[in-house]
Design an enzyme around this catalytic site. Sequence first.
Site, mmCIF file in Angstrom:
data_model
loop_
_atom_site.group_PDB
_atom_site.id
_atom_site.type_symbol
_atom_site.label_atom_id
_atom_site.label_comp_id
_atom_site.label_asym_id
_atom_site.label_seq_id
_atom_site.Cartn_x
_atom_site.Cartn_y
_atom_site.Cartn_z
ATOM 1 N N HIS A 95 0.835 -1.209 0.000
ATOM 2 C CA HIS A 95 0.000 0.000 0.000
ATOM 3 C C HIS A 95 0.868 1.257 0.000
ATOM 4 C CE1 HIS A 95 -3.334 2.713 1.125
ATOM 5 N NE2 HIS A 95 -2.419 3.297 1.895
ATOM 6 N N GLU A 96 1.877 1.297 0.862
ATOM 7 C CA GLU A 96 2.741 2.477 0.919
ATOM 8 C C GLU A 96 3.507 2.655 -0.387
ATOM 9 O OE1 GLU A 96 2.173 4.497 3.119
ATOM 10 O OE2 GLU A 96 1.082 3.181 4.485
ATOM 11 N N HIS A 99 1.596 4.543 -2.971
ATOM 12 C CA HIS A 99 1.728 6.003 -2.937
ATOM 13 C C HIS A 99 2.963 6.458 -3.706
ATOM 14 C CE1 HIS A 99 -1.637 6.608 -0.358
ATOM 15 N NE2 HIS A 99 -1.106 5.992 0.680
ATOM 16 N N HIS A 103 3.079 8.968 -6.882
ATOM 17 C CA HIS A 103 3.971 10.131 -6.953
ATOM 18 C C HIS A 103 4.735 10.122 -8.278
ATOM 19 C CE1 HIS A 103 6.830 12.903 -4.455
ATOM 20 N NE2 HIS A 103 6.403 13.462 -5.558
#
Length: 225
Positions: A95-96, A99, A103
């Site tokens: 999940h991280e 991100h 980006h």
Amino acid sequence: MIWLIISLIGVGLSLWAQFRVKSSFSRWSNIPTHSGLTGSVVAREILDRNGLYDVPVEMVPGVLTDHYDPTVRAVRLSEPVYRSDSIASVSVAAHECGHALQHKEAYGALVFRHRMVPILNITSGIAPWLLMMGFVLKAMNLVLLGVILFAGVVLFHLVTLPVEFNASARAKKILLQQGWITEGEKRGVDRVLNAAALTYVGSAVVALGQLLYYASFLLGRGDED
């Protein structure tokens, strides 16, 4: 009383989400994936396979302190996630990394949220004071300004929702595509990530309820209900 109903729903969602996050993470932290890969390894693999060799995967203290820091472009995983090969760990790690991929691709909602942060760092602290002064002094101009600034906080919460949902969707897709989880293990991934997403929904609903409460005073309907 609409603001009160919305606020109560938001508080209820937040409390339920916090319980679900802790219980889901605890349960699926005890079940290893068939692949045996730790959260840190999965994170590194995802980043490297997408050309993000310069994005480090760092371990940070605490539990559920995992996050992606866009200011320095780093994925930070809590120690239980970093070292463990559990379903919960690979879910959070992926999940991280979702991100980080957002980006890289300049995902619209993420870019917009990042641009809001410097402004909200100032306005979010000013808004409560303006509202309090406006209520005490019965100065509607101050209340109006406070409501406008607080509306920015609500917008930030709302924009956060697609950012988080999209990161989770990316995580689930990548984990399955790469064979790091099985179809049977996907149930655990869903439970962990869906519970985490619910916390953001709860926060957004609470903030919306607060905004409606403040707006009711501005419109002169604070005591009508």
